[in-house]
Scaffold this active site. Structure first.
Site, mmCIF file in Angstrom:
data_model
loop_
_atom_site.group_PDB
_atom_site.id
_atom_site.type_symbol
_atom_site.label_atom_id
_atom_site.label_comp_id
_atom_site.label_asym_id
_atom_site.label_seq_id
_atom_site.Cartn_x
_atom_site.Cartn_y
_atom_site.Cartn_z
ATOM 1 N NE ARG A 81 -3.256 2.305 3.027
ATOM 2 C CZ ARG A 81 -3.233 3.358 3.860
ATOM 3 N NH1 ARG A 81 -2.137 2.946 4.690
ATOM 4 N NH2 ARG A 81 -3.799 4.199 3.989
ATOM 5 C CD GLU B 162 -4.533 7.660 10.048
ATOM 6 O OE1 GLU B 162 -3.921 8.721 10.441
ATOM 7 O OE2 GLU B 162 -4.101 6.481 10.625
ATOM 8 C CE1 TYR C 285 0.784 2.629 13.888
ATOM 9 C CE2 TYR C 285 -1.229 3.656 12.898
ATOM 10 C CZ TYR C 285 0.085 3.151 12.734
ATOM 11 O OH TYR C 285 0.534 3.260 11.380
ATOM 12 C CD GLU D 63 -1.184 3.534 8.404
ATOM 13 O OE1 GLU D 63 -0.901 4.322 9.418
ATOM 14 O OE2 GLU D 63 -1.360 4.429 7.511
HETATM 15 C C1 GBH Z 1 -0.895 6.846 10.753
HETATM 16 O O1 GBH Z 1 -1.426 7.832 11.880
HETATM 17 C C2 GBH Z 1 -0.533 7.361 9.651
HETATM 18 O O2 GBH Z 1 -1.553 7.113 8.503
HETATM 19 C C3 GBH Z 1 0.825 7.261 9.281
HETATM 20 O O3 GBH Z 1 1.268 7.982 8.059
HETATM 21 C C4 GBH Z 1 1.766 7.375 10.273
HETATM 22 O O4 GBH Z 1 3.116 7.257 9.866
HETATM 23 C C5 GBH Z 1 1.526 6.107 11.319
HETATM 24 O O5 GBH Z 1 0.135 6.229 11.644
HETATM 25 C C6 GBH Z 1 2.265 6.323 12.702
HETATM 26 O O6 GBH Z 1 1.871 7.707 13.427
HETATM 27 O O7 GBH Z 1 -5.470 11.011 21.043
HETATM 28 O O8 GBH Z 1 -5.813 13.270 20.055
HETATM 29 O O9 GBH Z 1 -3.664 12.406 20.809
HETATM 30 C C7 GBH Z 1 -1.825 7.545 12.919
HETATM 31 C C8 GBH Z 1 -2.533 8.582 13.486
HETATM 32 C C9 GBH Z 1 -1.795 8.948 15.692
HETATM 33 C C10 GBH Z 1 -4.023 9.281 14.856
HETATM 34 C C11 GBH Z 1 -2.259 9.003 17.211
HETATM 35 C C12 GBH Z 1 -4.508 9.498 16.497
HETATM 36 C C13 GBH Z 1 -3.567 10.288 18.592
HETATM 37 C C14 GBH Z 1 -4.848 11.492 18.776
HETATM 38 N N1 GBH Z 1 -3.002 8.694 15.001
HETATM 39 N N2 GBH Z 1 -3.440 10.123 17.423
HETATM 40 S S1 GBH Z 1 -4.792 12.006 20.192
#
Ligand code: GBH
Length: 467
Positions: A83, A172, A309, A373
């Site tokens: 992807r 996202e 995550y 992911e």
């Molecule tokens: C993904 O985003 C992305 O698609 C990717 O590009 C990136 O490298 C990867 O993950 C790793 O970060 O609770 O308000 O603090 C992950 C996005 C990260 C979204 C953590 C929500 C916490 C929001 N997420 N985040 S908050």
């Protein structure tokens, strides 16, 4: 071993898709080559104070020049699917008008190289690198951007559609809207809850118009990828069955509506959750939601991609929103947890992935799910040319067991993509956070397969996990 490691051999269903993911701005570099225009991430990362260490995507993993070598690594790992995302400013420097054939040529070469290696390309059309020229006209707060996106999607499909069967509109949209326009941690760095709510709607409109254009052009598989988390109380982090008070349960459902239902209800059902409409009305009025928009957004799609995550941990707690990324979260407290965490500080909770997949498959049984992911950053070190990333192996093992458990319990999960193939530009964190299966030595651009990559290759080969 950490308690989240379950034991025993598990086998995934036949046809389960194994792969890895990346995104254009995070790996390509070559930001000025072959007619590429500026994106909001060039501007943002070039602004002092926005990215740790002042890092930018100017060179990144130099994948633009090294893609053939990188596809060779994918072959070694036995990936079924890869992807990647297309950089809109390579295709239309200003986000509109005639396409730039030299920009499309790169993805053409990449797709052919993947197919020659027996790897299925999964194309994402938008992973956050909006042409700066469109941001100058309002970016995602402007309705026009959605129409430009659909034209761009059609242009990419016209060149690659004869060889690519799987198409993702957006990666996202919650992050684009609420980190880009809400708390300003991501490009374009704006901080206004009303703009964030408007951006979320226009992103959904872009998804709908894009999906419609792709379907009309004959795209075989269309997917929307969201960042999602199971929302849980502190007690449920370690005991998934712990009971929640009425007030805590209300906080959980409110955050679930803002994070996940805000996107999936319109896309799959053609309606916003009532509580989301109320937040939009309060911060932005409802003038940006036109008659007929929800019907446009509600296109038939084949899959929802889930980027997972960590869980989102909340309880009832009156106050102002703790973070400008969460308009509508008054009366909710985001809670710290004391379970082990990754280098990002994100708690490691594999059971959260089972919980999430099972809830989504119960709530939206009409659509297939795909883990697009999942992965973790740890502080990797190279010793004698190797990277012994046992923590990452444990992370993948635990989360794949969670996916398997969800499938056993009835969730329709078609595949799993590791984030990420390569260490790369981790947005506001720059290069210090490493998510790769493959280590990148940025000084030399040498690639080293981490132990987790070898472990993952073995899982793919056996279509499951060993004892
Ligand atoms: C993904 O985003 C992305 O698609 C990717 O590009 C990136 O490298 C990867 O993950 C790793 O970060 O609770 O308000 O603090 C992950 C996005 C990260 C979204 C953590 C929500 C916490 C929001 N997420 N985040 S908050």
């Amino acid at each position: 071993a950490p308690s989240y490691l379950t034991e025993g051999r598990v086998d995934f269903p036949g046809g389960f898709v194994w792969g890895a993911a990346t995104a254009s701005y995070q790996i390509e570099g070559a930001v000025k080559e072959d007619g590429r225009g500026l994106s909001i991430w060039d501007t943002f990362s070039g602004t002092p104070g926005k990215v740790v260490g002042g890092d930018t995507g100017e060179v990144a993993c130099d994948h633009y020049h090294r893609y053939a070598e990188d596809v060779e690594l994918m072959r070694e790992l036995g990936l079924h699917a890869y992807r990647f995302s297309v950089a809109w400013p390579r295709i239309q420097a200003e986000g509109a008008g005639p396409v730039n054939p030299a920009g499309l040529d790169f993805y053409d070469r990449l797709v052919d190289t993947l197919l020659a290696g027996g790897i299925a390309p999964y194309v994402t059309l938008y992973h956050w690198d909006l042409p700066q020229a469109l941001e100058d006209r309002g970016g995602w707060t402007a309705r026009e951007t959605a129409y430009r996106f659909a034209e761009y999607a059609a242009a990419v499909h016209a060149r690659l559609g004869d060889r690519v069967r799987s198409w993702t509109t957006l990666n996202e949209p919650w992050v684009s809207a609420f980190l880009g326009y809400g708390n300003g941690v991501h490009a374009p760095g704006r901080t206004d809850p009303g703009e964030a709510m408007r951006a979320a709607h226009h992103l959904l409109l872009a998804h709908g118009l894009g999906a419609q254009a792709l379907r009309a052009a004959g795209a075989e598989e269309i997917m929307l990828v969201i960042n999602s988390s199971p929302v849980v109380t502190p007690a449920q982090v370690t005991d998934p069955y712990a009971a929640a008070s009425e007030a805590d349960a209300a906080a959980v459902e409110r955050i679930h509506a803002l994070l996940t239902r805000q996107f999936l209800d319109p896309a799959l059902r053609g309606a916003y959750p009532e509580e989301v409409l109320a937040v939009a009305e309060r911060h932005a009025g409802l003038g940006h939601i036109h008659d007929g928009d929800l019907a446009l957004i509600n296109q038939r799609i084949d899959l929802v991609g889930i980027n997972y995550y960590n869980p989102c941990v909340v309880e009832a707690g009156p106050g102002r929103p703790a973070d400008a990324a969460w308009p509508g979260s008054e009366d909710v407290r985001f809670c710290p947890t004391d379970v082990p965490a990754t280098a990002m500080g994100w708690p490691i909770v594999p059971t959260g992935l089972s919980r999430l997949l099972l809830r989504l498959s119960a709530d939206y049984p009409e659509v297939g799910l795909f883990v697009t992911e999942n992965g973790a950053a740890f502080d990797d070190v190279v010793t004698d040319g190797r990277v012994h990333d046992a923590e990452r192996v444990a992370y993948y093992d635990g989360h794949l067991r969670a996916v398997h458990a969800a499938i056993e319990a009835g969730a329709d999960v078609r595949g799993y993509l590791a984030w990420s193939l390569l260490d790369n530009f981790e947005w506001a964190e720059g290069y210090r956070r490493r998510f790769g299966l493959v280590y990148v030595d940025y000084a030399t651009q040498a690639r080293i397969l981490k132990d987790s990559a070898l472990w993952y290759a073995d899982a793919i080969r056996r279509n499951g996990l060993a004892d």
